[in-house]
Design a protein around this motif. Structure first.
Motif, short mmCIF file in Angstrom:
data_model
loop_
_atom_site.label_atom_id
_atom_site.label_comp_id
_atom_site.label_asym_id
_atom_site.label_seq_id
_atom_site.Cartn_x
_atom_site.Cartn_y
_atom_site.Cartn_z
N THR A 88 104.33 22.69 17.93
CA THR A 88 103.53 23.24 19.04
C THR A 88 103.79 24.72 19.27
O THR A 88 102.85 25.51 19.46
N TRP A 89 105.06 25.12 19.25
CA TRP A 89 105.40 26.51 19.55
C TRP A 89 104.78 27.46 18.53
O TRP A 89 104.31 28.56 18.87
N LEU A 90 104.77 27.04 17.23
CA LEU A 90 104.21 27.90 16.19
C LEU A 90 102.70 28.03 16.36
O LEU A 90 102.14 29.12 16.23
N ARG A 91 102.04 26.92 16.66
CA ARG A 91 100.59 26.96 16.84
C ARG A 91 100.21 27.91 17.98
O ARG A 91 99.30 28.73 17.85
N TRP A 92 100.93 27.79 19.10
CA TRP A 92 100.62 28.66 20.24
C TRP A 92 100.94 30.13 19.96
O TRP A 92 100.24 31.03 20.42
N ALA A 93 102.01 30.35 19.18
CA ALA A 93 102.35 31.73 18.81
C ALA A 93 101.23 32.35 17.97
O ALA A 93 100.85 33.51 18.17
N VAL A 94 100.68 31.56 17.04
CA VAL A 94 99.58 32.05 16.20
C VAL A 94 98.31 32.24 17.04
O VAL A 94 97.57 33.22 16.85
N TYR A 95 98.05 31.33 17.98
CA TYR A 95 96.89 31.48 18.86
C TYR A 95 96.96 32.79 19.64
O TYR A 95 95.98 33.54 19.73
N ILE A 96 98.14 33.05 20.21
CA ILE A 96 98.31 34.26 21.02
C ILE A 96 98.19 35.52 20.16
O ILE A 96 97.53 36.50 20.54
N ALA A 97 98.82 35.49 18.97
CA ALA A 97 98.74 36.64 18.06
C ALA A 97 97.31 36.87 17.60
O ALA A 97 96.85 38.01 17.48
N SER A 98 96.58 35.79 17.36
CA SER A 98 95.18 35.90 16.92
C SER A 98 94.32 36.52 18.01
O SER A 98 93.47 37.38 17.74
N PHE A 99 94.54 36.10 19.23
CA PHE A 99 93.79 36.65 20.37
C PHE A 99 94.09 38.14 20.52
O PHE A 99 93.17 38.95 20.73
N ALA A 100 95.38 38.50 20.42
CA ALA A 100 95.77 39.91 20.54
C ALA A 100 95.14 40.75 19.44
O ALA A 100 94.68 41.88 19.68
#
Length: 219
Positions: free
Chosen positions: A33-45
């Motif tokens: 879960t933590w990796l998926r959310w990290a990628v989501y946030i980085a993608s949005f940024a």
């Protein structure tokens, strides 16, 4: 505010990259879960960064008489007399504006007049603040002659990140003050060469707005 036409392809490619990356992460690391959310946030940024780079804000552009308007957003990094060897081949007053990746990268005509000279130079990609970037980097040179007969030279210079300079003018064109003459993708610089003795209203490290900030006034 709108998105500049030069950004359409880059934005589309960015969206494709983000979609593929997130699909792979969701498939391969569904339980992390933590990796998926990290990628989501980085993608949005990443998407917001690309989007803001190509923004084209609405502005009350300044024009008038013998005024010289700043050709780009950024910070003034040079105000000095220097030898201009490509066109004038004599001493000129150089004003340079550095555009960081967070600035609007649309380039605008500092004066109205007729394009007397245009040339594109392929070249290196030194950091935009490097003095040699004016003569060694990828760049364009435009000379516009004002109605009073004064020629003004301005130069788009690619930086370490920039890999594409776009221009919309050619010799013989009649250009309007503060209208677009080009675009540089990512960090870069614009130099403007004026007659020695030209009144300049700027100071070093001053933050300026293209099409708005009055750089100086022709004699």
């Amino acid at each position: 505010m709108t998105i500049h036409k030069e950004g359409y392809t880059t934005i589309a490619l960015s969206l494709l990259f983000i979609f593929v990356l997130n699909a792979i992460i969701d498939y391969r690391f569904a339980d992390v879960t933590w990796l998926r959310w990290a990628v989501y946030i980085a993608s949005f940024a990443l998407f917001i960064t690309v989007l803001q780079f190509f923004r084209n804000p609405s502005r009350p552009f300044v024009t008038g008489g013998n005024l010289i308007i700043c050709p780009a957003d950024g910070k003034v990094v040079v105000i000095e007399e220097t030898q201009e060897n490509e066109y004038f081949k004599d001493k000129r007053l150089q004003v340079s504006i550095f555009m960081s990746p967070v600035n609007v990268h649309i380039n605008r005509n500092p004066i109205a007049g007729v394009v007397k000279f245009f040339k594109y130079h392929p070249g290196k990609y030194l950091a935009a603040w490097n003095p040699k970037s004016s003569t060694e980097n990828e760049r364009t040179t435009v000379v516009v002659e004002h109605a009073n007969g004064t020629p003004v030279l301005f130069r788009q210079i690619a930086g370490a990140l920039a890999r594409r300079i776009v221009w919309y003018v050619k010799e013989g064109d009649v250009v309007e003050q503060s209208k677009e003459f080009g675009f540089i993708k990512f960090g870069s610089r614009v130099d403007i060469f004026l007659p020695v003795g030209t009144k300049v209203n700027l100071e070093l490290n001053q933050v300026v707005k293209g099409g708005i900030t009055v750089l100086g006034e022709l004699a």
